[in-house]
Enzyme design. Structure first.
Site, PDB file in Angstrom:
ATOM      1  N   SER A 200      25.776  28.062  35.842  1.00 34.23           N
ATOM      2  CA  SER A 200      26.984  27.877  36.418  1.00 34.23           C
ATOM      3  C   SER A 200      27.209  28.499  37.710  1.00 34.23           C
ATOM      4  O   SER A 200      27.920  28.412  38.406  1.00 34.23           O
ATOM      5  CB  SER A 200      28.188  28.328  35.684  1.00 34.23           C
TER       6      SER A 200
ATOM      7  N   HIS B 245      28.144  37.441  36.889  1.00 31.81           N
ATOM      8  CA  HIS B 245      29.060  37.930  36.176  1.00 31.81           C
ATOM      9  C   HIS B 245      29.516  39.394  36.312  1.00 31.81           C
ATOM     10  O   HIS B 245      28.289  40.181  36.592  1.00 31.81           O
ATOM     11  CB  HIS B 245      28.557  37.705  34.528  1.00 31.81           C
TER      12      HIS B 245
ATOM     13  N   VAL C 175       0.348  26.614  32.875  1.00 33.22           N
ATOM     14  CA  VAL C 175      -0.770  27.492  31.949  1.00 33.22           C
ATOM     15  C   VAL C 175      -0.977  26.954  30.846  1.00 33.22           C
ATOM     16  O   VAL C 175       0.059  27.090  29.890  1.00 33.22           O
ATOM     17  CB  VAL C 175      -0.257  29.130  32.090  1.00 33.22           C
TER      18      VAL C 175
END
Ligand SMILES: Cc1cc2nc3c(=O)[nH]c(=O)nc-3n(C[C@H](O)[C@H](O)[C@H](O)COP(=O)(O)OP(=O)(O)OC[C@H]3O[C@@H](n4cnc5c(N)ncnc54)[C@H](O)[C@@H]3O)c2cc1C
Length: 230
Positions: A47, A51, A172
């Site tokens: 999003s 925060h 990897v």
């Protein structure tokens, strides 16, 4: 065979930020990403919210890093020329029970060191966001938004400008732990590094197992975003 001081597995926001930070020092750095570009994992599927840190239980490492990261992000974005907007956030209550939840979030946030949290009433909600309908809201002025692609790409580019190597399309597949270095087996050849950094997101448990650490198991959850036309 190429020998590096640091090998970083994963070109998400975490791996690219680590590469950029290490590139400040006199060290040979290699970042390996299995996809054709950085930011193809969760870092490009979120999003984009910075925060403030009121959702995380206090006295946890996550809470500490969340609040610290939120404070550091505006400066980081400024250095990298990535747009960042501290637009603030409203968590809205529609009934009395939900007000109790807002109060809990506020207490939690304050314990974590989040500044500026306020419970605001209907009138102030309307002033800030006329289309929001609620009886109270938790207002968090320090929450912000950015474009996660821009941030991750800018971190990677800045790391490269400062000498880090980034190998794309380079999964990897195995790691051999030698006495003095790690030997990474990839689809584009073998690489050696003295230090290994595992920032492979949802594959972090697989990479850990490659070096004999068995204790981690990731349980991924899938979500959906609905993009609505106005
Ligand atoms: C729906 C949703 C919304 C979110 N919203 C927010 C938000 O608003 N704000 C916020 O701060 N956080 C949010 N998050 C969390 C955030 O997106 C993640 O914490 C963050 O992107 C994790 O970054 P990462 O670099 O650890 O992992 P990733 O971005 O997944 O990077 C890991 C990379 O490793 C690579 N890799 C894996 N295995 C190998 C291998 N063997 N060899 C080479 N490369 C490999 C992958 O291809 C990938 O590119 C959200 C998450 C989700 C799911």
């Amino acid at each position: 065979m190429n020998i590096y001081d640091f090998a970083i597995i994963g070109g998400g926001v975490v791996g690219c930020a680590i590469a950029r930070e290490l590139a400040r020092y006199k060290a040979e750095i290699l970042l390996l990403e299995r996809e054709c570009d950085v930011c193809f994992g969760t870092s490009g599927r979120n999003s984009g919210v910075s925060h403030a840190g009121f959702y995380i239980p206090p006295n946890t490492l996550k809470a500490k890093l969340n609040v610290l990261g939120n404070r550091m992000l505006p400066t980081l974005c400024n250095e990298l020329d990535v747009p960042f907007r501290e637009i603030g956030k409203l968590v809205v209550a529609k009934n009395d029970d939900e007000i109790k939840y807002l109060e809990k979030l506020k207490r939690q946030g304050e314990k974590n060191g989040v500044v500026g949290l306020r419970i605001i009433d209907k009138e102030e909600i309307r002033e800030l966001e006329p289309r929001v309908n609620g009886i109270k809201a938790l207002y968090s002025p320090r929450s912000g938004i950015l474009d996660p692609f821009e941030l991750t790409i800018a971190l990677a580019e800045n790391a490269m400008e400062n000498g880090a190597d980034i190998m794309l399309n380079c999964e990897v597949r195995d790691i051999h732990v030698r006495e003095e270095f790690f030997e990474l087996k990839t689809e584009r050849g073998d690489f050696r590094a003295e230090y290994l950094i595992n920032s492979s997101g949802l594959s972090a448990d697989e990479i850990s197992r490659m070096v004999g650490i068995e204790k981690y198991k990731i349980y991924p959850c899938r979500g959906e975003y609905h993009v609505l036309d106005k």
